[in-house]
Design a protein around this motif. Sequence first.
Motif, PDB file in Angstrom:
ATOM      1  N   ASP A 242     -44.486   1.505  59.799  1.00 39.61           N
ATOM      2  CA  ASP A 242     -43.404   0.516  59.732  1.00 39.61           C
ATOM      3  C   ASP A 242     -43.369  -0.312  61.015  1.00 39.61           C
ATOM      4  OD1 ASP A 242     -42.822   1.596  57.310  1.00 39.61           O
ATOM      5  OD2 ASP A 242     -40.889   2.473  57.885  1.00 39.61           O
ATOM      6  N   VAL A 243     -42.791  -1.496  60.903  1.00 45.31           N
ATOM      7  CA  VAL A 243     -42.649  -2.404  62.041  1.00 45.31           C
ATOM      8  C   VAL A 243     -41.170  -2.764  62.164  1.00 45.31           C
ATOM      9  CG1 VAL A 243     -43.359  -4.604  63.062  1.00 45.31           C
ATOM     10  CG2 VAL A 243     -44.935  -3.385  61.531  1.00 45.31           C
ATOM     11  N   PHE A 244     -40.655  -2.749  63.383  1.00 44.80           N
ATOM     12  CA  PHE A 244     -39.277  -3.216  63.563  1.00 44.80           C
ATOM     13  C   PHE A 244     -39.121  -3.948  64.880  1.00 44.80           C
ATOM     14  CE2 PHE A 244     -37.691   0.153  66.447  1.00 44.80           C
ATOM     15  CZ  PHE A 244     -38.574   1.189  66.198  1.00 44.80           C
ATOM     16  N   VAL A 245     -38.074  -4.786  64.910  1.00 49.66           N
ATOM     17  CA  VAL A 245     -37.843  -5.592  66.106  1.00 49.66           C
ATOM     18  C   VAL A 245     -36.422  -5.351  66.596  1.00 49.66           C
ATOM     19  CG1 VAL A 245     -37.357  -7.653  64.672  1.00 49.66           C
ATOM     20  CG2 VAL A 245     -37.896  -7.943  67.091  1.00 49.66           C
ATOM     21  N   VAL A 246     -36.311  -5.131  67.899  1.00 46.17           N
ATOM     22  CA  VAL A 246     -35.020  -4.928  68.545  1.00 46.17           C
ATOM     23  C   VAL A 246     -34.747  -6.142  69.430  1.00 46.17           C
ATOM     24  CG1 VAL A 246     -33.683  -3.482  70.127  1.00 46.17           C
ATOM     25  CG2 VAL A 246     -35.327  -2.418  68.567  1.00 46.17           C
ATOM     26  N   PRO A 247     -33.708  -6.911  69.120  1.00 48.40           N
ATOM     27  CA  PRO A 247     -33.430  -8.117  69.907  1.00 48.40           C
ATOM     28  C   PRO A 247     -33.050  -7.805  71.351  1.00 48.40           C
ATOM     29  CG  PRO A 247     -32.279  -8.202  67.791  1.00 48.40           C
ATOM     30  CD  PRO A 247     -32.802  -6.803  67.954  1.00 48.40           C
ATOM     31  N   SER A 248     -33.282  -8.782  72.188  1.00 52.55           N
ATOM     32  CA  SER A 248     -32.950  -8.718  73.599  1.00 52.55           C
ATOM     33  C   SER A 248     -31.501  -8.269  73.839  1.00 52.55           C
ATOM     34  CB  SER A 248     -33.172 -10.131  74.151  1.00 52.55           C
ATOM     35  OG  SER A 248     -32.387 -10.391  75.255  1.00 52.55           O
ATOM     36  N   TRP A 249     -31.357  -7.359  74.805  1.00 49.91           N
ATOM     37  CA  TRP A 249     -30.053  -6.953  75.339  1.00 49.91           C
ATOM     38  C   TRP A 249     -29.146  -6.247  74.324  1.00 49.91           C
ATOM     39  CZ3 TRP A 249     -30.296  -6.034  80.036  1.00 49.91           C
ATOM     40  CH2 TRP A 249     -29.144  -5.826  80.819  1.00 49.91           C
ATOM     41  N   ARG A 250     -29.703  -5.851  73.186  1.00 51.40           N
ATOM     42  CA  ARG A 250     -28.925  -5.042  72.251  1.00 51.40           C
ATOM     43  C   ARG A 250     -29.153  -3.576  72.617  1.00 51.40           C
ATOM     44  NH1 ARG A 250     -28.505  -8.129  67.356  1.00 51.40           N
ATOM     45  NH2 ARG A 250     -27.770  -6.285  66.272  1.00 51.40           N
ATOM     46  N   GLU A 251     -28.084  -2.806  72.674  1.00 53.96           N
ATOM     47  CA  GLU A 251     -28.218  -1.400  73.050  1.00 53.96           C
ATOM     48  C   GLU A 251     -28.858  -0.613  71.910  1.00 53.96           C
ATOM     49  OE1 GLU A 251     -25.426   1.008  75.736  1.00 53.96           O
ATOM     50  OE2 GLU A 251     -24.843   1.517  73.679  1.00 53.96           O
ATOM     51  N   TYR A 252     -29.837   0.207  72.241  1.00 56.10           N
ATOM     52  CA  TYR A 252     -30.482   1.006  71.197  1.00 56.10           C
ATOM     53  C   TYR A 252     -30.907   2.370  71.733  1.00 56.10           C
ATOM     54  CZ  TYR A 252     -35.128  -0.111  73.180  1.00 56.10           C
ATOM     55  OH  TYR A 252     -36.221  -0.225  74.004  1.00 56.10           O
ATOM     56  N   HIS A 253     -31.088   3.298  70.811  1.00 58.34           N
ATOM     57  CA  HIS A 253     -31.737   4.556  71.175  1.00 58.34           C
ATOM     58  C   HIS A 253     -32.595   5.043  70.005  1.00 58.34           C
ATOM     59  CE1 HIS A 253     -28.257   6.360  69.032  1.00 58.34           C
ATOM     60  NE2 HIS A 253     -29.101   7.344  68.769  1.00 58.34           N
ATOM     61  N   HIS A 254     -33.628   5.821  70.360  1.00 60.98           N
ATOM     62  CA  HIS A 254     -34.547   6.357  69.348  1.00 60.98           C
ATOM     63  C   HIS A 254     -34.199   7.811  69.024  1.00 60.98           C
ATOM     64  CE1 HIS A 254     -37.162   2.936  69.968  1.00 60.98           C
ATOM     65  NE2 HIS A 254     -37.409   3.258  71.211  1.00 60.98           N
ATOM     66  N   GLU A 255     -34.393   8.179  67.767  1.00 57.20           N
ATOM     67  CA  GLU A 255     -34.295   9.585  67.354  1.00 57.20           C
ATOM     68  C   GLU A 255     -35.542   9.907  66.542  1.00 57.20           C
ATOM     69  OE1 GLU A 255     -30.700   9.951  65.054  1.00 57.20           O
ATOM     70  OE2 GLU A 255     -29.456   9.158  66.671  1.00 57.20           O
ATOM     71  N   ALA A 256     -36.204  11.010  66.886  1.00 63.84           N
ATOM     72  CA  ALA A 256     -37.434  11.376  66.180  1.00 63.84           C
ATOM     73  C   ALA A 256     -37.225  12.629  65.353  1.00 63.84           C
ATOM     74  CB  ALA A 256     -38.562  11.593  67.182  1.00 63.84           C
ATOM     75  N   ALA A 257     -37.466  12.530  64.051  1.00 60.83           N
ATOM     76  CA  ALA A 257     -37.354  13.706  63.173  1.00 60.83           C
ATOM     77  C   ALA A 257     -38.588  14.588  63.373  1.00 60.83           C
ATOM     78  CB  ALA A 257     -37.228  13.275  61.712  1.00 60.83           C
ATOM     79  N   ASP A 258     -39.748  13.946  63.407  1.00 61.84           N
ATOM     80  CA  ASP A 258     -40.999  14.631  63.732  1.00 61.84           C
ATOM     81  C   ASP A 258     -41.529  14.048  65.030  1.00 61.84           C
ATOM     82  OD1 ASP A 258     -41.272  16.240  61.407  1.00 61.84           O
ATOM     83  OD2 ASP A 258     -41.797  14.426  60.285  1.00 61.84           O
ATOM     84  N   GLU A 259     -42.506  14.694  65.624  1.00 59.72           N
ATOM     85  CA  GLU A 259     -43.158  14.091  66.785  1.00 59.72           C
ATOM     86  C   GLU A 259     -43.630  12.692  66.371  1.00 59.72           C
ATOM     87  OE1 GLU A 259     -46.121  15.869  69.855  1.00 59.72           O
ATOM     88  OE2 GLU A 259     -47.323  15.062  68.213  1.00 59.72           O
ATOM     89  N   SER A 260     -43.260  11.687  67.156  1.00 56.90           N
ATOM     90  CA  SER A 260     -43.542  10.313  66.751  1.00 56.90           C
ATOM     91  C   SER A 260     -44.182   9.533  67.882  1.00 56.90           C
ATOM     92  CB  SER A 260     -42.251   9.609  66.330  1.00 56.90           C
ATOM     93  OG  SER A 260     -41.657  10.300  65.242  1.00 56.90           O
ATOM     94  N   LEU A 261     -45.065   8.598  67.508  1.00 59.63           N
ATOM     95  CA  LEU A 261     -45.681   7.711  68.485  1.00 59.63           C
ATOM     96  C   LEU A 261     -45.371   6.286  68.111  1.00 59.63           C
ATOM     97  CD1 LEU A 261     -47.947  10.347  68.392  1.00 59.63           C
ATOM     98  CD2 LEU A 261     -48.428   9.037  70.466  1.00 59.63           C
ATOM     99  N   LEU A 262     -44.789   5.561  69.070  1.00 59.09           N
ATOM    100  CA  LEU A 262     -44.403   4.176  68.837  1.00 59.09           C
ATOM    101  C   LEU A 262     -45.180   3.265  69.771  1.00 59.09           C
ATOM    102  CD1 LEU A 262     -40.469   4.442  68.736  1.00 59.09           C
ATOM    103  CD2 LEU A 262     -42.058   4.549  66.803  1.00 59.09           C
ATOM    104  N   PHE A 263     -45.880   2.303  69.165  1.00 55.30           N
ATOM    105  CA  PHE A 263     -46.514   1.229  69.935  1.00 55.30           C
ATOM    106  C   PHE A 263     -45.488   0.115  70.044  1.00 55.30           C
ATOM    107  CE2 PHE A 263     -48.795  -2.865  69.853  1.00 55.30           C
ATOM    108  CZ  PHE A 263     -49.665  -2.715  70.924  1.00 55.30           C
ATOM    109  N   SER A 264     -45.470  -0.589  71.173  1.00 63.80           N
ATOM    110  CA  SER A 264     -44.520  -1.706  71.276  1.00 63.80           C
ATOM    111  C   SER A 264     -45.087  -2.831  72.117  1.00 63.80           C
ATOM    112  CB  SER A 264     -43.192  -1.235  71.866  1.00 63.80           C
ATOM    113  OG  SER A 264     -43.390  -0.668  73.133  1.00 63.80           O
ATOM    114  N   PHE A 265     -44.578  -4.029  71.855  1.00 60.34           N
ATOM    115  CA  PHE A 265     -44.937  -5.176  72.704  1.00 60.34           C
ATOM    116  C   PHE A 265     -43.760  -6.134  72.814  1.00 60.34           C
ATOM    117  CE2 PHE A 265     -45.912  -8.595  69.567  1.00 60.34           C
ATOM    118  CZ  PHE A 265     -45.998  -7.855  68.386  1.00 60.34           C
TER     119      PHE A 265
END
Length: 349
Positions: free
Chosen positions: A307-330
């Motif tokens: 899956d691909v997702f985008v988080v806009p600038s300056w919006r507060e976020y946090h990640h939760e992983a159900a399984d061990e997860s690897l996220l690429f980002s740019f």
Amino acid sequence: MAPEPRHTAEREAFYARIATSSLAPLWEVLKGIQSVEPRPPEAMALWHYDEIRPMLMEAGRLISAAEAERRVLILQNPALREHSPPRISHSLFAGLQLIMPGEIAPSHRHTQSALRFIIEGEGAYTAVDGERTTMRPGDFVITPSWTWHDHGNETKEPMVWLDGLDLALVDLLNAVFFEAYGEDRFPAGRPEGDSIARFGSGLLPVDYERRGLTSPILNYTYERTREALEQMSRGGERDRCHGFKMRYVHPATGDWAMPTMGTAMQLLPRGFSGAPYRSSDSAVFVVAEGNGRTVVSGEALAWRQHDVFVVPSWREYHHEAADESLLFSFSDRPVQEKLGLWRERRAAS
Ligand code: 1HN
């Protein structure tokens, strides 16, 4: 205080008069220009790969790679549909490219830089200035600005990757140049594996002189990246926001691997729940492995592999992983840093 009606009319007349001299009053627009914090025009958004894939394959039947030149479905931010060039965030482009068995996407070059993050398929190639690299899922492949590049699939399976480009940034600066090579393939030059041997082993050719700002490593393979993160996760201390996060670097400078787009890979251990974080660069994430969710301004984006997702600038976020997860980002962080603009904020612990 509202101006007296006499003044309103007089001012409007004044604005109309000065407009004929290509002038305008700043005070009428100043509040719209100055914001206390970034007000990103893009929306948070998520694309599920298993929903996109059938459409991508349909595109594969409707148009050839040769006719399309690049058979890419644009990941268009829902709040930025009217924008040209197309974009996933205010500054960046993302799309999914498909190459069917036997196809070639012909050689061209442009001033926009491109990154590829491989999603599906194994063994198709990208060639950059005559050096080929075979692509496998999770690999991060660089096409620097103004380098000749073609893609080909000599395997029996479709090949899909995510393209990330700095289209809107280069467009803003009006520095777009493009050239078609005129033949499908740029002549082969260096042998496969050359760039990783020269630059990707903690060694550099002794008289290496840096050319340009982009890393000379053509392919940062998933095998090596994953191994590094896994080792790190066994020994080191995790970051409470990012888990274990590494950025891809230029081996001779230690700077980001690309001048306009900062790339990273992070490992979130199974059960990880990160602390809230925000930064001034909008970020595009691609799920290399695992599943979990990212909560952005209180709204959850549930993601799974590819899956691909985008988080806009300056919006507060946090990640939760159900399984061990690897996220690429740019993101455009390297540009913001060079201009002294980049900021981040971590929730107090
Ligand atoms: C492009 O040249 C490629 O070379 C991929 O594979 C995506 C999106 C917009 C403009 C040029 C490629 C692109 C692109």
